[in-house]
Scaffold this motif. Sequence first.
Motif, PDB file in Angstrom:
ATOM      1  N   HIS A   9       0.871  -1.197   0.000  1.00  0.00           N
ATOM      2  CA  HIS A   9       0.000   0.000   0.000  1.00  0.00           C
ATOM      3  C   HIS A   9       0.898   1.235   0.000  1.00  0.00           C
ATOM      4  O   HIS A   9       1.392   1.660   1.039  1.00  0.00           O
ATOM      5  N   HIS A  29       1.853   5.249  -1.800  1.00  0.00           N
ATOM      6  CA  HIS A  29       1.565   6.457  -2.598  1.00  0.00           C
ATOM      7  C   HIS A  29       2.897   7.162  -2.739  1.00  0.00           C
ATOM      8  O   HIS A  29       3.218   8.076  -1.984  1.00  0.00           O
ATOM      9  N   GLU A  33       1.140   2.317   3.712  1.00  0.00           N
ATOM     10  CA  GLU A  33       0.771   3.677   3.286  1.00  0.00           C
ATOM     11  C   GLU A  33       2.037   4.501   3.044  1.00  0.00           C
ATOM     12  O   GLU A  33       2.104   5.693   3.346  1.00  0.00           O
ATOM     13  N   CYS A  65      -6.241   8.502   0.961  1.00  0.00           N
ATOM     14  CA  CYS A  65      -6.759   7.834   2.148  1.00  0.00           C
ATOM     15  C   CYS A  65      -6.811   8.843   3.260  1.00  0.00           C
ATOM     16  O   CYS A  65      -7.721   8.890   4.049  1.00  0.00           O
TER      17      CYS A  65
HETATM   18 ZN   LIG Z   1      -3.860   4.732   0.723  1.00  0.00          ZN
END
Ligand SMILES: [Zn+2]
Length: 512
Positions: free
Chosen positions: A97, A99, A386, A503
Amino acid sequence: MTKHISRRHVLAGGAASGAALLAGAGSAGAARRPSLALTGVTVIDATRSRPRPGMTVLIAGDRITAVGRRDEVPVPPGTTVVPLAGRYLIPGLAEMHAHSIGTERISPPLYLANGVTSVREMAASAVVSGWRDAIGRGRLLGPRWTIASEIIDGSPSLLLTPDDPGGAILVSDAAEARRAVRRVRAEGADFVKVYSRVPRDAYLALADEARRQRIGFAGHCPDGVPVPLAARAGQRSIEHVHTLWCATSGRDREVRRMLDGIEIEPGGYAGWFRRFHEVEWLASGAYSPDRAAEVFARLRRHRTWTTPTLSMHLIVDRPEKLSMTDERLRYIPAEDREWWRWAVENIYLPGRGPEEIAQQHELFDRRLRFVGAMRDAGVEVLAGSEAGFIYAYPGFSLHEELALLVRAGLTPLEAIGAATLGPARFLGVQDSLGSVHAGKLADLVVLDADPLADIANTTRIHAVLAGGRLITADERRRMLADVERAAKEPAGALPAAAVGCGCHAPRKAWPA
Ligand SMILES: [Zn+2]
């Protein structure tokens, strides 16, 4: 030791990424003469419960060609020998996960230097697609990338404001949802990323269209969709804990009413975040083992994976614990550093009295217990941190996630599996990746200490192999020094990868 490492190695490693990777294991490497022999190393992967000490691992081009004891696997003359006695070899890690931020001189080397050889990018990014192309052509050294579609959200969206119409595709009904799936499929997305505010009817149409178009979908479980329904509809993975535990509450009718009652303004992430926190507190405070057992059975039955992203939750639940002088900030470009600080000071810290702080700390402990319960029930867990979110340092943050998964109750071997064999199975590339076996791609990490004795030892990286390309300890240090230099340069021709997940407080919605 590495005198025979040639440009050919680099190219072989790079060419195996992307689409070639997804095609499955080839046998080209098996016929070739090995170029590298890792000797005397203890092999650890999630296919076996016990480490295999004293192994020789032969590598030809981008593939592992043999793994065995010294007497089973002789080293052919002319092979470069890398003696690794006292060291440990695990498969390359997958960040499930991310970005990614910065330029090609920031995130790709940060991942590799941290042993992360595969990345699942959770929102479409032209920048990251460009890196993947460059890696595929052998121009850039970096991990293998699986890249999501543009985020598909409902309307109004948490992510968009009237001033900022980019960054997501908004769908209000079934027809729009189907069109969105066909569009992102045509644009070449590896999977459809679904987000929190997609209405139920549109979601079910999206699921059906994704099945017709033979493309997977993953992401948040939308507020209006119960988790068991998302599992039955075929969502491949559900991200974060907050979307998972609403359905496991003994007060689930009340929870559902609260969820259905959330109304948002366009771009109203902060308001939604506060409302959702109330829902989480109620839901997790009335956690029902019986309901959880039903939900977990449903997730297992439909092979729905979960990505708890505990490290992200730790950041958001305990922002006052974040270090503003972390030495890893040296690897983060100034504009991202400024954004991170701004977001913490303006979004996550304000309005937190002692009571709310205590409540959110308790909430994080509940998240750990919840992930432990999922593990006990046999729900499949992916390691995703993340990466690229505020204070989630690309590459480094995956190791924090592994440690948190162990705190939650996974064994160290299970945590390693959640970042190696699990992702390979999830992505359907277990023939090529995920374990240390002959025929697989040589994505490997050499550790100085035993990760089964202490999961923190995954950070004690000696060397990394990416598609057979050896990154030695010296080269790894140089890579990190280069990243530090690149982070000091003013933002240039390459823009930072645009929106965060969305998110959490997408960057463009709260300009610093
Ligand atoms: Zn995310």
